[in-house]
Design a protein around this motif. Structure first.
Motif: not given
Length: 268
Positions: A4-9, A44-46, A85-89
């Protein structure tokens, strides 16, 4: 694996992977310093957040409950200037059988990875599949730099705090960690909490920051038993956040005989 991508640049990224729970001042400083250093390189930071915690997937959420929900952890990362910001399940099978390549392949689908920042002793899977040497070989093959860092440490007494959380002793847990336990309103208005059933006390908030609670009265919320923990029904007309400050294990006459020593309202 769910992503799930919460934010991406756009552009190249320095990547951090972790559970990031609970949050802390040390974590905030680490994120901000990493963002500053990355910007100095034109990057940038992920931040990749593993949710649920892989250990909870193996042991069960009630034996290893999260302190902060994923929405709050993502919000906190954004406040620290993290651009992507990325969420991995992961599934149980993936936790047991997969390794670094699964996670690293997944995050590379979303951003250009220039550097992977590896914490001291960090792994991305069980055994050799997730070891630092496997991560290094993977990154070498793709031209990704691997850098080691020991600048972030989890809060002390985290295991003691988690033991309190498992017993519904939220006041004791928050005293050890100096933070409330935030929860964002789900779309359905209900969510399963990995805590024992009983009556909890929470502060309704428009924004998950203590200063926004000054004019709001605390509410008592009954959490009812359900498979996997207890069921929270969001109180009617309440704002989008709750900050939990005490639970049934803190109350006088709780089943384990413990008594509440007070509710320090320290900010996270």
């Amino acid at each position: 694996m769910r992503e799930h991508v919460d934010a991406r640049t756009s552009g190249g990224h320095v990547v951090l992977v972790g559970v990031w729970d609970p949050v802390s001042d040390a974590q905030a400083a680490f994120f901000r310093d990493t963002v500053s250093a990355a910007e100095g390189k034109g990057l940038s930071v992920l931040v990749v957040t593993l949710d649920p915690d892989p250990v909870a997937i193996l042991r069960g959420p009630q034996t290893r409950p999260a302190f902060q929900d994923i929405e709050y952890r993502l919000w906190f990362q954004a406040q620290c200037g993290v651009q992507s910001r990325l969420v991995i399940g992961l599934s149980r099978w993936e936790v047991e059988q997969e390794g670094a390549s699964l996670i690293l392949n997944g995050l590379r689908r979303h951003v250009k990875v220039e550097e992977f920042l590896l914490g001291q002793g960090q792994s991305l899977g069980r055994g050799v599949r997730g070891s630092a040497s496997t991560i290094q070989k993977y990154c070498d093959r793709l031209g990704i730099r691997v850098a080691a860092t020991d600048r972030y440490r989890s809060p002390v007494r985290i295991n003691d705090a988690r033991d309190h959380l498992c017993k519904g002793e939220l006041s004791s847990a928050r005293k050890l960690l100096s933070q409330d336990f935030y929860c964002a309103r789900p779309e359905s208005g209900e969510r399963t909490m990995p805590w024992p059933a009983g009556t909890y006390t929470a502060l309704p908030l428009d924004v998950p920051m203590r200063q926004h609670a000054l004019e709001r009265a605390a509410v008592e919320l009954p959490l009812t038993p359900c498979p996997g923990g207890s069921r929270l029904r969001w109180p009617d007309d309440s704002p989008p956040w709750l900050a939990f400050v005490s639970g049934p294990g803190d109350r006088s006459g709780a089943p384990d005989g413990r008594r509440t020593k007070g509710m320090p309202w320290a900010a996270p």
